[in-house]
Motif scaffolding. Structure first.
Motif, PDB file in Angstrom:
ATOM      1  N   ALA A 181       0.823  -1.212   0.000  1.00 24.71           N
ATOM      2  CA  ALA A 181       0.000   0.000   0.000  1.00 24.71           C
ATOM      3  C   ALA A 181       0.853   1.256   0.000  1.00 24.71           C
ATOM      4  O   ALA A 181       0.526   2.244  -0.681  1.00 24.71           O
ATOM      5  CB  ALA A 181      -0.936  -0.018   1.207  1.00 24.71           C
ATOM      6  N   ALA A 182       1.956   1.246   0.751  1.00 31.21           N
ATOM      7  CA  ALA A 182       2.835   2.418   0.798  1.00 31.21           C
ATOM      8  C   ALA A 182       3.435   2.700  -0.571  1.00 31.21           C
ATOM      9  O   ALA A 182       3.466   3.854  -1.033  1.00 31.21           O
ATOM     10  CB  ALA A 182       3.935   2.196   1.832  1.00 31.21           C
ATOM     11  N   GLY A 183       3.909   1.656  -1.248  1.00 29.95           N
ATOM     12  CA  GLY A 183       4.470   1.840  -2.581  1.00 29.95           C
ATOM     13  C   GLY A 183       3.431   2.295  -3.574  1.00 29.95           C
ATOM     14  O   GLY A 183       3.688   3.158  -4.434  1.00 29.95           O
ATOM     15  N   SER A 184       2.231   1.742  -3.477  1.00 32.19           N
ATOM     16  CA  SER A 184       1.142   2.128  -4.366  1.00 32.19           C
ATOM     17  C   SER A 184       0.760   3.590  -4.176  1.00 32.19           C
ATOM     18  O   SER A 184       0.544   4.328  -5.148  1.00 32.19           O
ATOM     19  CB  SER A 184      -0.069   1.232  -4.104  1.00 32.19           C
ATOM     20  OG  SER A 184      -1.181   1.640  -4.866  1.00 32.19           O
ATOM     21  N   LEU A 185       0.677   4.007  -2.920  1.00 29.75           N
ATOM     22  CA  LEU A 185       0.343   5.405  -2.633  1.00 29.75           C
ATOM     23  C   LEU A 185       1.413   6.342  -3.173  1.00 29.75           C
ATOM     24  O   LEU A 185       1.105   7.402  -3.742  1.00 29.75           O
ATOM     25  CB  LEU A 185       0.178   5.595  -1.125  1.00 29.75           C
ATOM     26  CG  LEU A 185      -0.209   7.004  -0.655  1.00 29.75           C
ATOM     27  CD1 LEU A 185      -1.547   7.415  -1.249  1.00 29.75           C
ATOM     28  CD2 LEU A 185      -0.258   7.051   0.871  1.00 29.75           C
ATOM     29  N   LEU A 186       2.677   5.960  -3.024  1.00 32.03           N
ATOM     30  CA  LEU A 186       3.772   6.781  -3.539  1.00 32.03           C
ATOM     31  C   LEU A 186       3.690   6.911  -5.058  1.00 32.03           C
ATOM     32  O   LEU A 186       3.870   8.005  -5.612  1.00 32.03           O
ATOM     33  CB  LEU A 186       5.110   6.163  -3.137  1.00 32.03           C
ATOM     34  CG  LEU A 186       6.368   6.903  -3.608  1.00 32.03           C
ATOM     35  CD1 LEU A 186       6.400   8.316  -3.041  1.00 32.03           C
ATOM     36  CD2 LEU A 186       7.625   6.139  -3.196  1.00 32.03           C
TER      37      LEU A 186
END
Length: 244
Positions: A120-125
């Motif tokens: 999720a963190a990578g996707s949000l970035l």
């Protein structure tokens, strides 16, 4: 991860090592994840170029939106809005949190939490960086179904985030489930959900088709990298376990 899953994975790893050797297995795992990720990144670049130059696949944006408008009705609009909210900033985290909690309790492991949070963190970035870089405008409000959205359009955050998060959960379930049928149904259900979220964004006039396409491509690329890293770390952990 349960002892049964670990034993099964360790057995498969031992067989693969016997055939390929340790370095061969490492290279094969890297190639299986990173080559698709590279190809997907190139495809995303192609969509970006088409959007910037307003040609190629971007030529489908307006016709597809026009077709979506002809399908609208008050009842369908309401249903699709409820659906799209499941992939939004409230719906998706709630669904993901419930699924992660269930997986962590089932497997007695923090792996689902760590992997899903990383995904999720990578996707949000990727979503934030893409919107800031391209700064594309959404379809006109006159062609959209309220409530309206005003952030940059490219890529579609709903589409990217839902693919990555649901894809990660589906990947974990495929690891944990024991039958091919249950694994197939898991992948099918995840794919249908992701497809529905992406198409809902176009139907509602909140995104152009290419916003959704590039979101799916970027999401698949990030998911391929994430799974590759997890497989490498998992293989290393299994190699360190005593034979049993």
């Amino acid at each position: 991860m349960t002892d049964a899953v670990s034993a099964r994975m360790k057995q498969r790893l031992a067989g693969a090592v016997e055939v390929l050797g340790r370095h061969g297995l490492l290279l094969l795992t890297l190639a299986a994840g990173l080559i698709p990720a590279l190809l997907l990144a190139l495809a995303a670049g192609g969509v970006y170029e088409a959007v910037v130059e307003e040609d190629g696949v971007a030529g489908l944006d307006q016709p597809v939106l026009d077709a979506a408008i002809t399908l609208r009705s008050p009842g369908v609009d309401t249903a699709v809005t409820w659906l799209t909210n499941l992939g939004g900033t409230i719906g998706l985290p709630v669904l993901a949190a419930a699924a992660v909690l269930a997986l962590c309790r089932w497997q007695r492991s923090w792996t689902p939490l760590i992997l899903t949070a990383s995904a999720a963190a990578g996707s949000l970035l990727l979503t934030v960086a893409g919107k800031a870089l391209v700064g594309r405008s959404r379809p006109p409000l006159s062609d959209a179904v309220p409530p309206y959205e005003h952030s940059a359009s490219f890529p579609s955050g709903h589409s990217l985030n839902s693919l990555v998060v649901i894809g990660t959960l589906a990947y974990l379930l495929v690891l944990y489930l024991n039958t091919r049928r249950s694994r197939f149904l898991t992948v099918l259900a995840g794919a249908v959900f992701v497809l529905a979220i992406g198409l809902s964004r176009v139907y509602l006039g909140h995104h152009w088709l290419t916003d959704v396409l590039v979101a799916w491509i970027l999401g698949l690329a990030w998911l391929a990298i994430l799974i590759t890293v997890h497989q490498l770390l998992h293989a290393r952990r299994l190699r360190s376990l005593p034979a049993g």
